[in-house]
Design an enzyme around this catalytic site. Structure first.
Site, PDB file in Angstrom:
ATOM      1  N   ASN A   1      84.675  49.298  28.650  1.00 18.21           N
ATOM      2  CA  ASN A   1      85.954  49.282  29.167  1.00 18.21           C
ATOM      3  C   ASN A   1      86.893  50.249  28.535  1.00 18.21           C
ATOM      4  O   ASN A   1      87.849  50.785  28.971  1.00 18.21           O
ATOM      5  CB  ASN A   1      86.713  47.998  29.499  1.00 18.21           C
ATOM      6  CG  ASN A   1      86.774  47.547  28.362  1.00 18.21           C
ATOM      7  OD1 ASN A   1      86.158  47.483  27.286  1.00 18.21           O
ATOM      8  ND2 ASN A   1      87.659  46.296  28.091  1.00 18.21           N
TER       9      ASN A   1
ATOM     10  N   GLU B   1      83.676  40.794  18.770  1.00 20.37           N
ATOM     11  CA  GLU B   1      85.089  41.135  19.277  1.00 20.37           C
ATOM     12  C   GLU B   1      84.687  40.802  20.878  1.00 20.37           C
ATOM     13  O   GLU B   1      84.025  41.511  21.444  1.00 20.37           O
ATOM     14  CB  GLU B   1      85.494  42.574  19.357  1.00 20.37           C
ATOM     15  CG  GLU B   1      85.942  42.968  17.899  1.00 20.37           C
ATOM     16  CD  GLU B   1      87.136  42.493  17.343  1.00 20.37           C
ATOM     17  OE1 GLU B   1      87.949  41.837  17.952  1.00 20.37           O
ATOM     18  OE2 GLU B   1      87.182  42.576  16.024  1.00 20.37           O
TER      19      GLU B   1
ATOM     20  N   CYS C   1      90.353  43.259  27.205  1.00 27.45           N
ATOM     21  CA  CYS C   1      90.312  42.022  26.819  1.00 27.45           C
ATOM     22  C   CYS C   1      91.483  41.245  26.462  1.00 27.45           C
ATOM     23  O   CYS C   1      91.656  40.153  26.382  1.00 27.45           O
ATOM     24  CB  CYS C   1      89.225  41.941  25.320  1.00 27.45           C
ATOM     25  SG  CYS C   1      89.950  43.355  24.660  1.00 27.45           S
TER      26      CYS C   1
HETATM   27  P1  NAP Z   1      78.884  42.908  27.809  1.00 27.90           P
HETATM   28  O1  NAP Z   1      78.081  42.810  29.119  1.00 27.90           O
HETATM   29  O2  NAP Z   1      78.841  41.576  26.978  1.00 27.90           O
HETATM   30  O3  NAP Z   1      78.243  43.989  27.206  1.00 27.90           O
HETATM   31  C1  NAP Z   1      78.729  44.591  26.213  1.00 27.90           C
HETATM   32  C2  NAP Z   1      77.602  45.428  25.424  1.00 27.90           C
HETATM   33  O4  NAP Z   1      76.524  44.476  24.975  1.00 27.90           O
HETATM   34  C3  NAP Z   1      76.907  46.410  26.108  1.00 27.90           C
HETATM   35  O5  NAP Z   1      76.553  47.788  25.456  1.00 27.90           O
HETATM   36  C4  NAP Z   1      75.826  45.753  26.601  1.00 27.90           C
HETATM   37  O6  NAP Z   1      74.692  46.477  27.168  1.00 27.90           O
HETATM   38  C5  NAP Z   1      75.230  44.798  25.463  1.00 27.90           C
HETATM   39  N1  NAP Z   1      74.493  43.824  25.884  1.00 27.90           N
HETATM   40  C6  NAP Z   1      74.334  42.922  26.697  1.00 27.90           C
HETATM   41  N2  NAP Z   1      73.575  42.201  26.577  1.00 27.90           N
HETATM   42  C7  NAP Z   1      73.032  42.242  25.426  1.00 27.90           C
HETATM   43  C8  NAP Z   1      71.962  41.453  24.881  1.00 27.90           C
HETATM   44  N3  NAP Z   1      71.471  40.491  25.024  1.00 27.90           N
HETATM   45  N4  NAP Z   1      72.111  41.777  23.381  1.00 27.90           N
HETATM   46  C9  NAP Z   1      72.473  42.782  23.008  1.00 27.90           C
HETATM   47  N5  NAP Z   1      73.508  43.810  23.550  1.00 27.90           N
HETATM   48  C10 NAP Z   1      73.745  43.146  24.679  1.00 27.90           C
HETATM   49  O7  NAP Z   1      80.419  43.275  28.160  1.00 27.90           O
HETATM   50  P2  NAP Z   1      81.036  44.517  29.019  1.00 27.90           P
HETATM   51  O8  NAP Z   1      80.830  44.075  30.322  1.00 27.90           O
HETATM   52  O9  NAP Z   1      80.301  45.516  28.828  1.00 27.90           O
HETATM   53  O10 NAP Z   1      82.358  44.632  28.651  1.00 27.90           O
HETATM   54  C11 NAP Z   1      83.447  43.657  29.033  1.00 27.90           C
HETATM   55  C12 NAP Z   1      83.524  42.372  28.090  1.00 27.90           C
HETATM   56  O11 NAP Z   1      83.904  42.799  26.621  1.00 27.90           O
HETATM   57  C13 NAP Z   1      84.919  41.448  28.460  1.00 27.90           C
HETATM   58  O12 NAP Z   1      84.565  40.189  28.351  1.00 27.90           O
HETATM   59  C14 NAP Z   1      85.937  42.083  27.425  1.00 27.90           C
HETATM   60  O13 NAP Z   1      86.862  41.000  27.285  1.00 27.90           O
HETATM   61  C15 NAP Z   1      85.009  42.310  26.293  1.00 27.90           C
HETATM   62  N6  NAP Z   1      85.907  43.190  25.377  1.00 27.90           N
HETATM   63  C16 NAP Z   1      86.273  42.556  24.231  1.00 27.90           C
HETATM   64  C17 NAP Z   1      86.959  43.596  23.302  1.00 27.90           C
HETATM   65  C18 NAP Z   1      87.740  43.076  22.099  1.00 27.90           C
HETATM   66  O14 NAP Z   1      87.888  43.959  21.360  1.00 27.90           O
HETATM   67  N7  NAP Z   1      87.816  41.819  21.452  1.00 27.90           N
HETATM   68  C19 NAP Z   1      87.293  44.708  23.841  1.00 27.90           C
HETATM   69  C20 NAP Z   1      86.755  45.309  24.722  1.00 27.90           C
HETATM   70  C21 NAP Z   1      86.054  44.535  25.695  1.00 27.90           C
HETATM   71  P3  NAP Z   1      74.500  46.892  28.613  1.00 27.90           P
HETATM   72  O15 NAP Z   1      75.737  47.767  28.927  1.00 27.90           O
HETATM   73  O16 NAP Z   1      73.281  47.717  28.730  1.00 27.90           O
HETATM   74  O17 NAP Z   1      74.354  45.492  29.551  1.00 27.90           O
END
Ligand code: NAP
Length: 462
Positions: free
Chosen positions: A138, A234, A268
């Site tokens: 994102n 995060e 987020c």
């Molecule tokens: P996500 O599905 O959790 O994926 C984040 C990253 O983790 C991606 O690179 C993903 O790879 C990887 N991943 C997925 N499963 C994994 C596993 N089992 N082991 C290691 N890595 C794994 O999140 P998203 O949909 O990309 O992002 C949205 C989320 O991020 C929301 O919940 C948002 O609130 C949060 N976010 C938090 C912040 C903050 O600073 N707190 C900032 C931005 C976003 P793949 O893409 O290949 O699945």
């Protein structure tokens, strides 16, 4: 693994590019190359690290439009949003260049205790070695910058696994860093899926620090998989904004719409829950509806577009279902409420929402805000805290006591006063409480987490 992953533009459905599907073998090879480069990074003088980071910032600025166009195509974010993101990434690298020059420990007054008489010494800050970085789609470039820039500034090597949806800008960033003079192996990018490449990075024994940004669902299980290494998480949020009786309602409404619908609500720290004092509910609601009605939906590459698309059809399915369930439970769509394309959802405001509904407890990650009334500030604060999340929160009020009570009692990484929770400065310590995360980013604070202290103590032979 030789298979390729197609990067799909969520607005057009067309293929933007292909990247390799890396797995455990590719991660292992990347970590090995990083390990070989560790001495070069660790011994690189601070002014040289600073020069590389500054040059990278300049290259990002020179190539800003190309980066912005690419991120818009990968993510469906609007072009105005991605231009702002590239500017932000460039600023993070520049700031890290400055912070690199301030990386130091301090002297220790050993003789403050009797056993330290005749001892002098100091502590140093040393790199942890290899930072494993996993990023979401994102805010793909700026959040990669938030991991890579402080890691390099403090003398680490980095292995980055970008989100499967947005890997192309990460590869382009790595290219810019190489052109800026970064040694081969100091930044390795392994593209692939989370369960394969991501998990291999999480579990790799030679990674000293895991820095993960992503969903709560994935993040929460990572410390157990990571083994003996430092971990920073995060994770998601469900940001509340309290609007009290004394608030400047006009400014609150403007800020809520800005913070609730940017990146189609997929931040987020998007405003999700609007907790409003019952006496000002009607006036706020009217202003919110008027502003939401003005938001222009459309082609993310069109300058005029305010709200782009969701990242995928599946993300849109999830929002549609959550809204339908909330409406069945008594919520009403004051505006929006419908899907308008495979991955597009109308900017939506639901009223008649109760804090105990799933839609108010879970992260929406969609162009969706919820209006919930309160009668006392204590009640509002209790509702603000009534989710597993604790990232950013906000309050609009002209009453200093109300502002300070909220700042004191809301369990969150940041509490914004007369500002939306969506506000973030890249220099502040940023991170979550409860299940929104562990540790803090924000260049200087990430550098603290990405370094180890080492004490050097000398006994004078007198
Ligand atoms: P996500 O599905 O959790 O994926 C984040 C990253 O983790 C991606 O690179 C993903 O790879 C990887 N991943 C997925 N499963 C994994 C596993 N089992 N082991 C290691 N890595 C794994 O999140 P998203 O949909 O990309 O992002 C949205 C989320 O991020 C929301 O919940 C948002 O609130 C949060 N976010 C938090 C912040 C903050 O600073 N707190 C900032 C931005 C976003 P793949 O893409 O290949 O699945």
């Amino acid at each position: 693994m030789s298979e390729a992953i197609e990067v799909i533009n969520p607005y057009t459905g067309t293929c933007v590019g292909k990247v390799p599907r890396g797995g455990a073998a590719e991660v292992d090879a990347a970590v090995r190359r990083a390990k070989e480069t560790m001495p070069a990074m660790r011994n690189m003088p601070l002014h040289r690290r600073a020069a590389i980071l500054k040059k990278t910032s300049q290259l990002l600025q020179e190539r800003a439009e190309a980066f912005a166009q690419l991120i818009t195509q990968e993510s469906g974010k609007t072009i105005r949003e991605t231009r702002a993101e590239v500017a932000r990434a460039a600023a993070i690298f520049e700031y890290a260049a400055e912070e690199a020059r301030r990386l130091h420990g301090e002297t220790l007054p050993f003789d403050a205790f009797p056993n330290g008489e005749n001892h002098i010494g100091f502590y140093l800050r040393e790199p942890v070695g290899i930072v494993g970085a996993i990023t979401p789609w994102n805010v793909p470039l700026a959040l990669a910058a938030h991991k890579i820039a402080p890691a390099l500034a403090s003398g680490n090597c980095v292995v980055l696994k970008p989100a499967e949806q947005t890997p192309l800008n990460a590869l382009r960033l790595a290219q810019a860093l190489r052109e800026a003079g970064l040694p081969e192996g100091a930044l390795e990018v392994v593209t692939g899926y989370g369960e394969e490449a991501g998990d291999a990075l999480v579990t790799h024994p030679d990674v000293g620090f895991l820095s993960f940004t992503g969903s709560r669902e994935v993040g929460i299980g990572l410390p157990a998989r990571a083994g003996y290494k430092r971990v920073a998480l995060e994770l998601g949020g469900n940001s509340p904004i309290i609007v009290t009786q004394s608030a400047d309602i006009e400014r609150a409404a403007e800020a809520i719409v800005r913070g609730g619908y940017a990146v189609a609500g997929q931040l987020c720290i998007s405003v999700q829950r609007i907790l409003v004092h019952r006496t000002v509910r009607e006036v706020l609601l009217e202003k919110l509806i008027a502003r939401i009605r003005q938001l222009r939906l459309g082609d993310p590459l069109d300058e005029a577009t305010d709200v782009g698309v969701l990242i995928s059809k599946e993300a849109c399915d999830r929002v549609e279902k959550a809204v339908q369930e909330a409406v069945q439970a008594g919520a009403k769509a004051a505006i929006g409420g419908k899907r308008i394309g495979p991955a597009a959802f109308e900017p939506t405001l639901l009223t008649d929402v109760r804090q105990d509904m799933p839609i108010a407890i879970n992260e929406a990650f969609a162009p969706l805000t919820l209006l919930i009334e309160f009668d006392t500030l204590d009640e509002a604060i209790a509702m603000a805290n009534a989710t597993p999340y604790g990232l950013n929160a906000g309050i609009y009020t002209r009453d200093i006591e109300e502002a300070l009570s909220a700042a004191n009692a809301i369990v969150a990484g940041s509490v914004m006063i007369n500002e939306v929770p969506t506000f973030r400065s890249d220099l502040m310590p940023y991170g979550g409480r409860k299940q929104s995360g562990l540790g803090r980013e924000g260049v200087r604070f990430a550098m603290e987490e990405m370094t180890e202290t080492k004490v050097v103590c000398i006994q004078r032979l007198i």
